[in-house]
Design a protein around this motif. Structure first.
Motif, short mmCIF file in Angstrom:
data_model
loop_
_atom_site.label_atom_id
_atom_site.label_comp_id
_atom_site.label_asym_id
_atom_site.label_seq_id
_atom_site.Cartn_x
_atom_site.Cartn_y
_atom_site.Cartn_z
N GLU A 48 57.63 98.64 -18.21
CA GLU A 48 58.22 99.96 -17.97
C GLU A 48 57.82 100.45 -16.59
N GLY A 49 58.73 101.17 -15.96
CA GLY A 49 58.41 101.77 -14.66
C GLY A 49 59.10 101.07 -13.51
N ASN A 50 58.99 101.66 -12.35
CA ASN A 50 59.63 101.14 -11.14
C ASN A 50 58.67 100.20 -10.41
N LEU A 51 59.05 98.92 -10.33
CA LEU A 51 58.20 97.91 -9.70
C LEU A 51 58.54 97.70 -8.22
N ALA A 52 59.60 98.32 -7.76
CA ALA A 52 60.12 98.03 -6.42
C ALA A 52 59.07 98.26 -5.34
N GLY A 53 58.85 97.23 -4.55
CA GLY A 53 57.98 97.33 -3.39
C GLY A 53 56.49 97.23 -3.67
N LEU A 54 56.09 97.29 -4.93
CA LEU A 54 54.67 97.23 -5.26
C LEU A 54 54.14 95.80 -5.16
N LYS A 55 52.93 95.68 -4.64
CA LYS A 55 52.31 94.36 -4.48
C LYS A 55 50.95 94.33 -5.15
N ILE A 56 50.50 93.11 -5.47
CA ILE A 56 49.23 92.93 -6.14
C ILE A 56 48.64 91.60 -5.70
N SER A 57 47.34 91.46 -5.83
CA SER A 57 46.69 90.20 -5.50
C SER A 57 47.19 89.12 -6.47
N PRO A 58 47.53 87.93 -5.97
CA PRO A 58 48.12 86.90 -6.84
C PRO A 58 47.14 86.38 -7.89
N MET A 59 47.69 85.99 -9.03
CA MET A 59 46.94 85.36 -10.12
C MET A 59 45.80 86.23 -10.63
N LEU A 60 46.00 87.52 -10.59
CA LEU A 60 44.96 88.44 -11.03
C LEU A 60 45.10 88.78 -12.51
N LEU A 61 46.34 88.86 -12.99
CA LEU A 61 46.59 89.29 -14.37
C LEU A 61 46.66 88.13 -15.36
N ILE A 62 46.99 86.95 -14.88
CA ILE A 62 47.23 85.82 -15.77
C ILE A 62 45.99 85.47 -16.58
N THR A 63 44.81 85.72 -16.03
CA THR A 63 43.58 85.36 -16.74
C THR A 63 43.48 86.07 -18.08
N ASP A 78 50.34 91.15 -27.85
CA ASP A 78 51.15 92.25 -27.33
C ASP A 78 50.71 92.56 -25.91
N ILE A 79 51.66 92.49 -24.98
CA ILE A 79 51.36 92.76 -23.58
C ILE A 79 52.29 93.86 -23.10
N SER A 80 51.70 94.89 -22.52
CA SER A 80 52.52 95.98 -21.98
C SER A 80 52.15 96.23 -20.53
N VAL A 81 53.19 96.46 -19.72
CA VAL A 81 53.01 96.76 -18.30
C VAL A 81 53.72 98.08 -18.03
N ILE A 82 52.96 99.07 -17.61
CA ILE A 82 53.53 100.38 -17.30
C ILE A 82 53.12 100.77 -15.88
N VAL A 83 54.09 101.19 -15.10
CA VAL A 83 53.82 101.59 -13.72
C VAL A 83 54.17 103.07 -13.57
N LYS A 84 53.18 103.85 -13.12
CA LYS A 84 53.38 105.28 -12.87
C LYS A 84 52.71 105.64 -11.55
N ASN A 85 53.48 106.20 -10.65
CA ASN A 85 52.94 106.66 -9.35
C ASN A 85 52.12 105.58 -8.66
N SER A 108 43.70 99.29 -15.36
CA SER A 108 44.52 100.12 -14.49
C SER A 108 44.13 99.82 -13.05
N VAL A 109 45.13 99.69 -12.20
CA VAL A 109 44.90 99.37 -10.79
C VAL A 109 45.81 100.23 -9.93
N ASP A 110 45.22 100.89 -8.97
CA ASP A 110 45.99 101.67 -8.00
C ASP A 110 46.52 100.70 -6.95
N LEU A 111 47.80 100.42 -6.99
CA LEU A 111 48.41 99.44 -6.09
C LEU A 111 48.81 100.06 -4.75
#
Length: 332
Positions: A227-242, A262-269, A325-328
């Motif tokens: 859920e949320g707007n992912l456009a333009g957001l970046k993250i360090s690679p292979m950080l979540l897969i673990t 159950d995996i949920s991804v929510i992006v806010k601000n 939670s990570v401030d991207l």
């Protein structure tokens, strides 16, 4: 490096000499008429500037490095006062006796103290810059080491999945091998980058889950919500897969009982909220090897997002829950 430092030191001291010379010329400009010629006036200013800077240079290049920096503070103070006094005596006694000496003494204390203040401020800036560069280099080396650990860790888990399918003589094994090759290609390409698009990283996780679902058959239900707007957001690679690998390895993979992930991804601000919840088997087999994946990712989070992440892990009898939670915004 040494040539650059020497060049900067020379330029700095030449600049300081010229500045003191200009100040000396301006300070005695009102009594210029007392000198017979302009040449004598300017030579007086040059000689006085050499005298002042000479005292400062003796302090900077001899007393401080060879006495003060070796923590001989009492000897340093005595030598500095002695040199200042000798300079004041040589410069002031011939003109005005002891009054001239005392006047010159306090003047040299002032100029030498000002020079020391500038010297220590500059040295502190240099030391701090060097320490920051060392810390940055150490951080980059450690991150590279951690990223190199991620590759074999992910590969071993994936190969175990293919091995399980091959033992079952599954007709999907060739397709799974191709899927794994695509996953590895993404991993190799992303490992060369500091950040990747969050959308691409989540697609990678989704493809990995599809691969695992084929191996786990119907005994594990997987839910993946974004859920949320992912456009333009970046993250360090292979950080979540673990966290996903951990849910599969210590949940569905370790039992034949029905399980869930159950995996949920929510992006806010520009803040990512990543939650992974997996069921735990009633009987947990003893593990011969302790995985380093979670410790690895915790360390990477501390290095990459030191003040911009929050990680909570809850391990109960039936559920294993990860909330991250990570401030991207800092990586975009």
């Amino acid at each position: 490096m040494f040539k650059t430092l020497l060049k900067n030191t020379l330029l700095l001291n030449i600049s300081a000499f010229l500045m003191v010379l200009i100040l000396e010329i301006l300070s005695v400009w009102a009594i210029k008429d007392r000198f017979d010629t302009d040449y004598l006036f300017y030579m007086h200013s040059v000689n006085f500037t050499v005298f002042i800077m000479g005292t400062i240079w003796i302090n900077h290049f001899i007393l401080i490095p060879y006495v003060f920096d070796k923590k001989r503070y009492l000897l340093y103070a005595l030598l500095l006062i002695l040199i200042v006094f000798l300079g004041a005596y040589l410069k002031g006694y011939a003109k005005n006796g002891w009054y001239g000496v005392s006047k010159m003494f306090f003047f040299l204390i002032y100029t030498t103290g000002s020079g020391m203040a500038a010297y220590f401020v500059r040295r502190n800036i240099i030391f701090r810059r060097e320490n920051e560069e060392k810390e940055k280099l150490q951080k980059e080396m450690e991150l590279n080491y951690l990223k190199e650990q991620v590759n074999p860790h992910f590969l071993f888990n994936s190969l175990n999945s293919i091995y399980a399918l091959s033992r079952q003589q599954s007709p999907e094994t060739p397709e799974v091998v191709m899927q794994l090759s695509e996953l590895m290609r993404y991993q190799l390409e992303s490992s060369k980058k500091e950040t990747v698009l969050l959308k691409e990283e989540l697609e990678f996780i989704e493809n990995y889950l599809l691969l695992e679902e084929k191996r786990l058959s119907k005994r594990c239900t997987v839910e993946f919500l974004i859920e949320g707007n992912l456009a333009g957001l970046k993250i360090s690679p292979m950080l979540l897969i673990t966290f996903v690998e951990n849910a599969i390895k210590h949940g569905a993979q370790s039992t034949n009982e029905p399980s869930s992930i159950d995996i949920s991804v929510i992006v806010k601000n520009a803040t990512l909220y990543f939650c992974v919840k997996n069921s735990k088997p009633s009987l947990i087999p003893d593990s011969k090897r302790k995985g380093f994946g979670l410790e690895n990712v915790k360390r990477r989070l501390q290095l990459l997002y030191p003040n911009a992440h929050a990680l909570e892990i809850k391990d109960s009898d039936k559920i294993y829950l990860v909330n991250l939670s990570v401030d991207l915004a800092i990586s975009n």
